[in-house]
Motif scaffolding. Structure first.
Motif, PDB file in Angstrom:
ATOM      1  N   MET A   1       0.861  -1.086   0.010  1.00  0.00           N
ATOM      2  CA  MET A   1      -0.026   0.001   0.081  1.00  0.00           C
ATOM      3  C   MET A   1       1.052   1.264  -0.056  1.00  0.00           C
ATOM      4  SD  MET A   1      -3.059  -1.137   2.625  1.00  0.00           S
ATOM      5  CE  MET A   1      -2.509  -2.306   3.618  1.00  0.00           C
ATOM      6  N   GLY A   2       0.534   1.980  -1.054  1.00  0.00           N
ATOM      7  CA  GLY A   2       1.493   3.160  -1.076  1.00  0.00           C
ATOM      8  C   GLY A   2       0.714   4.547  -0.773  1.00  0.00           C
ATOM      9  N   TYR A   3       1.149   5.589  -1.134  1.00  0.00           N
ATOM     10  CA  TYR A   3       0.687   6.922  -1.112  1.00  0.00           C
ATOM     11  C   TYR A   3       0.970   7.782  -2.074  1.00  0.00           C
ATOM     12  CZ  TYR A   3       5.311   8.558   0.355  1.00  0.00           C
ATOM     13  OH  TYR A   3       6.802   8.876   0.414  1.00  0.00           O
ATOM     14  N   VAL A   4       0.360   8.839  -2.220  1.00  0.00           N
ATOM     15  CA  VAL A   4       0.656  10.024  -3.329  1.00  0.00           C
ATOM     16  C   VAL A   4       1.367  11.164  -2.546  1.00  0.00           C
ATOM     17  CG1 VAL A   4      -0.396  11.646  -4.877  1.00  0.00           C
ATOM     18  CG2 VAL A   4      -1.511   9.313  -4.456  1.00  0.00           C
ATOM     19  N   ASP A   5       2.626  11.168  -2.549  1.00  0.00           N
ATOM     20  CA  ASP A   5       3.373  12.267  -2.345  1.00  0.00           C
ATOM     21  C   ASP A   5       2.777  13.609  -2.779  1.00  0.00           C
ATOM     22  OD1 ASP A   5       5.494  14.173  -1.679  1.00  0.00           O
ATOM     23  OD2 ASP A   5       6.889  12.564  -1.424  1.00  0.00           O
ATOM     24  N   PRO A   6       2.575  14.418  -1.786  1.00  0.00           N
ATOM     25  CA  PRO A   6       1.873  15.897  -2.680  1.00  0.00           C
ATOM     26  C   PRO A   6       3.040  16.435  -3.345  1.00  0.00           C
ATOM     27  CG  PRO A   6       1.799  15.810   0.054  1.00  0.00           C
ATOM     28  CD  PRO A   6       2.582  14.437  -0.419  1.00  0.00           C
ATOM     29  N   ARG A  31     -10.798   8.027   0.854  1.00  0.00           N
ATOM     30  CA  ARG A  31      -9.988   7.541   2.188  1.00  0.00           C
ATOM     31  C   ARG A  31      -8.817   6.491   1.723  1.00  0.00           C
ATOM     32  NH1 ARG A  31     -14.211   5.474   6.162  1.00  0.00           N
ATOM     33  NH2 ARG A  31     -12.180   5.677   7.543  1.00  0.00           N
ATOM     34  N   ASP A  32      -9.306   5.903   0.397  1.00  0.00           N
ATOM     35  CA  ASP A  32      -8.022   5.074  -0.087  1.00  0.00           C
ATOM     36  C   ASP A  32      -6.804   5.494  -0.718  1.00  0.00           C
ATOM     37  OD1 ASP A  32      -9.254   2.630   0.889  1.00  0.00           O
ATOM     38  OD2 ASP A  32     -10.495   2.320  -0.962  1.00  0.00           O
ATOM     39  N   PHE A  33      -7.093   6.962  -0.757  1.00  0.00           N
ATOM     40  CA  PHE A  33      -5.711   7.735  -1.046  1.00  0.00           C
ATOM     41  C   PHE A  33      -5.083   7.949   0.034  1.00  0.00           C
ATOM     42  CE2 PHE A  33      -8.060   7.764  -5.266  1.00  0.00           C
ATOM     43  CZ  PHE A  33      -6.869   7.458  -6.046  1.00  0.00           C
ATOM     44  N   ARG A  34      -3.640   8.144   0.222  1.00  0.00           N
ATOM     45  CA  ARG A  34      -3.006   8.884   1.192  1.00  0.00           C
ATOM     46  C   ARG A  34      -2.093   9.781   0.636  1.00  0.00           C
ATOM     47  NH1 ARG A  34      -3.494   5.397   5.867  1.00  0.00           N
ATOM     48  NH2 ARG A  34      -4.516   3.328   5.378  1.00  0.00           N
ATOM     49  N   SER A  35      -1.914  10.856   1.427  1.00  0.00           N
ATOM     50  CA  SER A  35      -0.823  11.759   1.416  1.00  0.00           C
ATOM     51  C   SER A  35       0.686  11.585   2.073  1.00  0.00           C
ATOM     52  CB  SER A  35      -1.250  13.086   1.554  1.00  0.00           C
ATOM     53  OG  SER A  35      -2.479  13.545   0.842  1.00  0.00           O
ATOM     54  N   ALA A  36       0.697  10.460   2.805  1.00  0.00           N
ATOM     55  CA  ALA A  36       1.636  10.209   3.729  1.00  0.00           C
ATOM     56  C   ALA A  36       1.800   8.801   3.847  1.00  0.00           C
ATOM     57  CB  ALA A  36       1.607  10.691   4.933  1.00  0.00           C
ATOM     58  N   PRO A  37       3.049   8.208   3.879  1.00  0.00           N
ATOM     59  CA  PRO A  37       3.121   6.549   3.918  1.00  0.00           C
ATOM     60  C   PRO A  37       2.162   6.031   5.167  1.00  0.00           C
ATOM     61  CG  PRO A  37       5.186   7.729   3.887  1.00  0.00           C
ATOM     62  CD  PRO A  37       4.386   8.781   4.364  1.00  0.00           C
ATOM     63  N   PRO A  38       1.664   4.875   4.830  1.00  0.00           N
ATOM     64  CA  PRO A  38       0.758   4.436   5.781  1.00  0.00           C
ATOM     65  C   PRO A  38       1.737   3.525   6.838  1.00  0.00           C
ATOM     66  CG  PRO A  38       0.888   3.029   3.602  1.00  0.00           C
ATOM     67  CD  PRO A  38       1.569   4.212   3.590  1.00  0.00           C
ATOM     68  N   ALA A  39       1.231   3.350   7.901  1.00  0.00           N
ATOM     69  CA  ALA A  39       1.632   2.441   9.028  1.00  0.00           C
ATOM     70  C   ALA A  39       1.780   1.088   8.433  1.00  0.00           C
ATOM     71  CB  ALA A  39       0.931   2.371  10.148  1.00  0.00           C
ATOM     72  N   PRO A  40       2.941   0.259   8.943  1.00  0.00           N
ATOM     73  CA  PRO A  40       3.094  -0.997   8.412  1.00  0.00           C
ATOM     74  C   PRO A  40       1.821  -1.899   8.579  1.00  0.00           C
ATOM     75  CG  PRO A  40       4.905  -0.475   9.940  1.00  0.00           C
ATOM     76  CD  PRO A  40       3.828   0.779   9.978  1.00  0.00           C
ATOM     77  N   THR A  41       1.089  -1.707   9.677  1.00  0.00           N
ATOM     78  CA  THR A  41       0.047  -2.611  10.142  1.00  0.00           C
ATOM     79  C   THR A  41      -1.309  -1.746   9.901  1.00  0.00           C
ATOM     80  OG1 THR A  41       1.194  -3.718  11.574  1.00  0.00           O
ATOM     81  CG2 THR A  41      -1.107  -3.930  11.942  1.00  0.00           C
ATOM     82  N   GLN A  42      -2.197  -2.189   8.878  1.00  0.00           N
ATOM     83  CA  GLN A  42      -3.309  -1.830   8.580  1.00  0.00           C
ATOM     84  C   GLN A  42      -4.626  -2.445   9.235  1.00  0.00           C
ATOM     85  OE1 GLN A  42      -3.813   1.330   6.423  1.00  0.00           O
ATOM     86  NE2 GLN A  42      -1.788   1.331   7.202  1.00  0.00           N
ATOM     87  N   VAL A  43      -5.381  -1.855  10.109  1.00  0.00           N
ATOM     88  CA  VAL A  43      -6.459  -2.670  10.253  1.00  0.00           C
ATOM     89  C   VAL A  43      -7.795  -1.962   9.812  1.00  0.00           C
ATOM     90  CG1 VAL A  43      -7.859  -3.719  12.478  1.00  0.00           C
ATOM     91  CG2 VAL A  43      -5.310  -3.498  12.611  1.00  0.00           C
ATOM     92  N   ARG A  44      -8.426  -2.663   9.065  1.00  0.00           N
ATOM     93  CA  ARG A  44      -9.795  -1.943   8.595  1.00  0.00           C
ATOM     94  C   ARG A  44     -11.012  -3.039   9.521  1.00  0.00           C
ATOM     95  NH1 ARG A  44      -9.989  -0.522   2.724  1.00  0.00           N
ATOM     96  NH2 ARG A  44     -10.311   1.538   3.542  1.00  0.00           N
ATOM     97  N   ILE A  45     -11.914  -2.118  10.278  1.00  0.00           N
ATOM     98  CA  ILE A  45     -12.727  -2.929  10.939  1.00  0.00           C
ATOM     99  C   ILE A  45     -14.223  -2.570  10.433  1.00  0.00           C
ATOM    100  CG2 ILE A  45     -12.683  -1.242  12.625  1.00  0.00           C
ATOM    101  CD1 ILE A  45     -13.330  -3.698  14.567  1.00  0.00           C
ATOM    102  N   CYS A  46     -15.029  -3.467  10.219  1.00  0.00           N
ATOM    103  CA  CYS A  46     -16.627  -3.567   9.743  1.00  0.00           C
ATOM    104  C   CYS A  46     -17.371  -2.641  10.715  1.00  0.00           C
ATOM    105  CB  CYS A  46     -17.140  -4.642   9.363  1.00  0.00           C
ATOM    106  SG  CYS A  46     -18.736  -4.387   8.653  1.00  0.00           S
ATOM    107  N   ARG A  47     -17.989  -1.471  10.506  1.00  0.00           N
ATOM    108  CA  ARG A  47     -18.874  -1.016  11.345  1.00  0.00           C
ATOM    109  C   ARG A  47     -20.210  -1.109  10.905  1.00  0.00           C
ATOM    110  NH1 ARG A  47     -16.376   2.551  14.563  1.00  0.00           N
ATOM    111  NH2 ARG A  47     -18.363   2.393  15.824  1.00  0.00           N
ATOM    112  N   ALA A  48     -20.613  -1.912   9.801  1.00  0.00           N
ATOM    113  CA  ALA A  48     -22.132  -1.909   9.308  1.00  0.00           C
ATOM    114  C   ALA A  48     -22.940  -2.778  10.249  1.00  0.00           C
ATOM    115  CB  ALA A  48     -21.895  -2.555   8.073  1.00  0.00           C
ATOM    116  N   GLU A  49     -24.304  -2.842   9.953  1.00  0.00           N
ATOM    117  CA  GLU A  49     -25.215  -3.292  10.721  1.00  0.00           C
ATOM    118  C   GLU A  49     -24.957  -4.846  11.192  1.00  0.00           C
ATOM    119  OE1 GLU A  49     -25.786  -1.436   8.344  1.00  0.00           O
ATOM    120  OE2 GLU A  49     -26.929   0.176   8.827  1.00  0.00           O
TER     121      GLU A  49
END
Ligand code: FES
Length: 116
Positions: A1-6, A31-49
């Motif tokens: 996962m990368g990022y778009v350097d400004p 939100r899937d685009f980033r302007s800075a390097p992401p952390a090495p561990t990415q957690v995405r948690i479902c908040r739906a019903e």
């Protein structure tokens, strides 16, 4: 996962024949685009019903405690298509169902970058 350097936004805008503002708008809106390097561990948690109905809310509150700038990013998502096995999370691109706080702690701890 990368990022778009400004710093490269003007180059992207030029190559796509768009304004810098248009490219910046896309990068900063989605939100899937980033302007800075992401952390090495990415957690995405479902908040739906469906996940909320089986403990997702408590799991999300627990997941928030795992946030560590530069080490662990925690983001909310709304349905991962794994509703019957909720609560669902994605850790570094891998989907996990029937998640518990203890299992999430273990998953985050076993990520290679998290141990460094
Ligand atoms: S509601 Fe959580 S995976 Fe669908």
């Amino acid at each position: 996962m990368g990022y778009v350097d400004p710093a490269v936004v003007p180059t992207i805008a030029h190559e796509l024949n768009l304004s810098v503002a248009e490219v910046h708008g896309v990068v900063s809106f989605y939100r899937d685009f980033r302007s800075a390097p992401p952390a090495p561990t990415q957690v995405r948690i479902c908040r739906a019903e469906a996940c909320q109905a089986v403990g997702g809310e408590a799991l999300a509150h627990h997941a928030a405690t795992l946030r560590a700038p530069g080490a662990v990013d925690v983001d909310d998502v709304f349905c991962l298509g794994n509703c019957s096995l909720g609560p669902s999370v994605i850790v570094n691109g891998r989907l996990h169902g029937r998640m518990t706080a203890a299992r999430l702690d273990a998953l985050v701890a076993e990520q290679p970058e998290a141990q460094a």
